[in-house]
Design a protein around this motif. Structure first.
Motif, PDB file in Angstrom:
ATOM      1  N   TYR A  75      -6.891 -22.492  10.250  1.00  0.00           N
ATOM      2  CA  TYR A  75      -7.020 -23.640   9.301  1.00  0.00           C
ATOM      3  C   TYR A  75      -7.751 -24.816  10.155  1.00  0.00           C
ATOM      4  N   VAL A  76      -6.760 -25.056  10.674  1.00  0.00           N
ATOM      5  CA  VAL A  76      -6.612 -25.698  12.436  1.00  0.00           C
ATOM      6  C   VAL A  76      -8.097 -26.231  12.796  1.00  0.00           C
ATOM      7  N   ALA A  77      -7.957 -24.484  14.028  1.00  0.00           N
ATOM      8  CA  ALA A  77      -9.245 -24.452  14.380  1.00  0.00           C
ATOM      9  C   ALA A  77     -10.818 -24.345  13.435  1.00  0.00           C
ATOM     10  N   GLY A  78     -10.706 -24.295  12.156  1.00  0.00           N
ATOM     11  CA  GLY A  78     -11.801 -24.920  11.699  1.00  0.00           C
ATOM     12  C   GLY A  78     -11.934 -26.101  11.464  1.00  0.00           C
ATOM     13  N   GLU A  79     -11.244 -26.818  11.039  1.00  0.00           N
ATOM     14  CA  GLU A  79     -11.572 -28.567  11.804  1.00  0.00           C
ATOM     15  C   GLU A  79     -11.605 -29.008  12.853  1.00  0.00           C
ATOM     16  N   LEU A  80     -10.953 -27.457  14.129  1.00  0.00           N
ATOM     17  CA  LEU A  80     -11.614 -28.437  15.371  1.00  0.00           C
ATOM     18  C   LEU A  80     -13.211 -27.482  15.483  1.00  0.00           C
ATOM     19  N   GLY A  81     -13.580 -27.068  14.582  1.00  0.00           N
ATOM     20  CA  GLY A  81     -15.514 -26.436  14.371  1.00  0.00           C
ATOM     21  C   GLY A  81     -15.286 -25.349  15.171  1.00  0.00           C
ATOM     22  N   TYR A  82     -13.861 -24.464  14.614  1.00  0.00           N
ATOM     23  CA  TYR A  82     -14.559 -23.357  15.277  1.00  0.00           C
ATOM     24  C   TYR A  82     -14.312 -22.489  14.004  1.00  0.00           C
ATOM     25  N   SER A  83     -15.131 -21.123  13.674  1.00  0.00           N
ATOM     26  CA  SER A  83     -14.796 -20.081  12.707  1.00  0.00           C
ATOM     27  C   SER A  83     -14.087 -19.031  12.996  1.00  0.00           C
ATOM     28  N   PRO A  84     -13.644 -18.546  12.084  1.00  0.00           N
ATOM     29  CA  PRO A  84     -12.870 -16.784  12.352  1.00  0.00           C
ATOM     30  C   PRO A  84     -12.869 -16.230  13.541  1.00  0.00           C
ATOM     31  N   ASP A  85     -13.669 -15.761  13.096  1.00  0.00           N
ATOM     32  CA  ASP A  85     -14.821 -15.177  14.390  1.00  0.00           C
ATOM     33  C   ASP A  85     -14.690 -15.555  15.865  1.00  0.00           C
ATOM     34  N   GLN A  86     -14.397 -16.894  16.417  1.00  0.00           N
ATOM     35  CA  GLN A  86     -14.501 -17.137  17.205  1.00  0.00           C
ATOM     36  C   GLN A  86     -13.219 -17.451  17.770  1.00  0.00           C
ATOM     37  N   ILE A  87     -12.041 -17.372  17.547  1.00  0.00           N
ATOM     38  CA  ILE A  87     -10.619 -16.797  17.627  1.00  0.00           C
ATOM     39  C   ILE A  87     -10.346 -16.095  18.274  1.00  0.00           C
ATOM     40  N   GLU A  88      -9.724 -16.334  19.178  1.00  0.00           N
ATOM     41  CA  GLU A  88      -9.248 -14.791  19.971  1.00  0.00           C
ATOM     42  C   GLU A  88      -7.835 -15.155  20.173  1.00  0.00           C
ATOM     43  N   TRP A  89      -6.992 -14.158  19.700  1.00  0.00           N
ATOM     44  CA  TRP A  89      -5.771 -14.362  19.481  1.00  0.00           C
ATOM     45  C   TRP A  89      -5.131 -13.074  20.180  1.00  0.00           C
ATOM     46  N   THR A  90      -4.000 -14.161  21.041  1.00  0.00           N
ATOM     47  CA  THR A  90      -3.139 -12.975  21.496  1.00  0.00           C
ATOM     48  C   THR A  90      -1.831 -13.556  21.778  1.00  0.00           C
ATOM     49  N   GLU A  91      -1.385 -12.771  22.220  1.00  0.00           N
ATOM     50  CA  GLU A  91       0.659 -12.362  21.892  1.00  0.00           C
ATOM     51  C   GLU A  91       1.394 -13.030  22.604  1.00  0.00           C
ATOM     52  N   ALA A  92       1.916 -14.148  21.638  1.00  0.00           N
ATOM     53  CA  ALA A  92       2.717 -15.103  22.565  1.00  0.00           C
ATOM     54  C   ALA A  92       4.393 -14.945  22.593  1.00  0.00           C
ATOM     55  N   ALA A  93       5.174 -14.207  23.069  1.00  0.00           N
ATOM     56  CA  ALA A  93       6.928 -14.274  22.375  1.00  0.00           C
ATOM     57  C   ALA A  93       7.179 -16.009  23.045  1.00  0.00           C
ATOM     58  N   SER A  94       8.505 -15.414  22.439  1.00  0.00           N
ATOM     59  CA  SER A  94       9.653 -17.203  22.392  1.00  0.00           C
ATOM     60  C   SER A  94       9.408 -17.063  23.751  1.00  0.00           C
ATOM     61  N   ALA A  95       9.593 -16.080  25.191  1.00  0.00           N
ATOM     62  CA  ALA A  95       9.807 -17.078  26.880  1.00  0.00           C
ATOM     63  C   ALA A  95       7.943 -17.101  26.954  1.00  0.00           C
ATOM     64  N   ASN A  96       7.454 -16.790  26.534  1.00  0.00           N
ATOM     65  CA  ASN A  96       5.891 -17.272  27.861  1.00  0.00           C
ATOM     66  C   ASN A  96       5.668 -18.461  26.814  1.00  0.00           C
ATOM     67  N   ARG A  97       5.914 -19.167  26.170  1.00  0.00           N
ATOM     68  CA  ARG A  97       5.105 -20.128  25.304  1.00  0.00           C
ATOM     69  C   ARG A  97       4.840 -20.935  25.854  1.00  0.00           C
ATOM     70  N   GLU A  98       5.916 -21.702  26.864  1.00  0.00           N
ATOM     71  CA  GLU A  98       5.265 -23.080  27.404  1.00  0.00           C
ATOM     72  C   GLU A  98       4.278 -22.396  28.806  1.00  0.00           C
ATOM     73  N   SER A  99       4.790 -21.436  29.424  1.00  0.00           N
ATOM     74  CA  SER A  99       3.937 -20.984  30.360  1.00  0.00           C
ATOM     75  C   SER A  99       3.026 -20.700  30.489  1.00  0.00           C
ATOM     76  N   PHE A 100       2.608 -20.013  29.033  1.00  0.00           N
ATOM     77  CA  PHE A 100       1.166 -19.405  28.474  1.00  0.00           C
ATOM     78  C   PHE A 100       0.326 -20.667  28.489  1.00  0.00           C
ATOM     79  N   LEU A 101       0.681 -22.001  27.712  1.00  0.00           N
ATOM     80  CA  LEU A 101       0.251 -22.991  27.246  1.00  0.00           C
ATOM     81  C   LEU A 101      -0.100 -23.606  29.108  1.00  0.00           C
ATOM     82  N   GLN A 102       0.560 -23.983  30.046  1.00  0.00           N
ATOM     83  CA  GLN A 102       0.968 -23.963  31.407  1.00  0.00           C
ATOM     84  C   GLN A 102      -0.036 -23.873  31.786  1.00  0.00           C
TER      85      GLN A 102
END
Length: 225
Positions: A75-102
């Protein structure tokens, strides 16, 4: 009173939210092009981190994650202008959430991500979009554990990068309950569930939404305390 202290700590909310890098506004999207919706998408795709092992919230089903976090992210991606087929999903475990963003591995994180002051120093949160509370998961035939104090002398599983178990074992001065339980760290909560199932640990503690999903996926095997 002890009961009041338990209520204060475990009754405190885990506010699930989306997160982005704390250094200003995150630039979302790949190179070139416009987003797919009516918003202001910054590129051809947007990369979003979600959990892949939590039934009802973020669960990998045949290579595609499904669940409440995934729905909110879409939903949020859609509000930013991205359709579902433009989303690339990545597994984010608890331990790597901050590092993935940084590191720029993902643009946004929707992964049962509780808002804490410590995490606010590293990432920015938007939300919350769901308020959860903390519970305990045991095997269904375990009648010894009915609350936090019963975890004294027991082995409690903690997922790397999560602070839930610290609410139990940290001293009261540190904001915990000071229960003398032994911590066993696992890579994620699905690994904790395996350890609980084979009797290596006595209990798992985290957001009630996560535990309820595991209990529902394994009817009759576990109970939420």
């Amino acid at each position: 009173m002890r009961v009041r202290r338990i209520s204060t700590v475990l009754g405190s909310t885990a506010a699930l939210a989306l997160a982005l890098t704390a250094c200003g506004t995150a630039e979302v999207g790949g190179e070139g092009g416009e987003g797919g919706g009516e918003g202001n998408g910054g590129g051809d795709t947007i990369t979003i981190g979600v959990k892949y092992d939590q039934p009802g919230l973020g669960l990998d089903e045949g290579g595609t994650p499904v669940g409440f976090d995934v729905d909110v992210a879409t939903y949020v991606a859609g509000e930013l202008g991205y359709s579902p087929d433009q989303i690339e999903w990545t597994e984010a475990a608890s331990a790597n959430r901050e590092s993935f963003l940084q590191q720029g591995t993902v643009d946004l994180i929707f992964a049962t991500y509780s808002i804490t002051d410590e995490r606010r120093q590293v990432v920015d949160f938007a939300g919350p979009y769901y308020i959860a509370q903390q519970d305990i998961l045991t095997q269904a035939d375990n009648t010894d554990i009915n609350g936090p104090d019963d975890l004294a002398g027991k082995t409690l599983c903690s997922a790397s990068g999560s602070r839930s178990a610290n609410n139990i074992v940290d001293s009261e001065e540190e904001g915990g309950l000071g229960v003398d339980a032994q911590l066993r760290e696992a890579g994620n909560y699905s690994e904790c569930l395996e350890l609980l199932g084979n009797g290596t640990v006595d209990a798992v503690t985290t957001d009630n939404t996560i535990l309820a999903g595991f209990a529902a996926q394994n009817p009759g095997q576990y109970r939420v305390v």
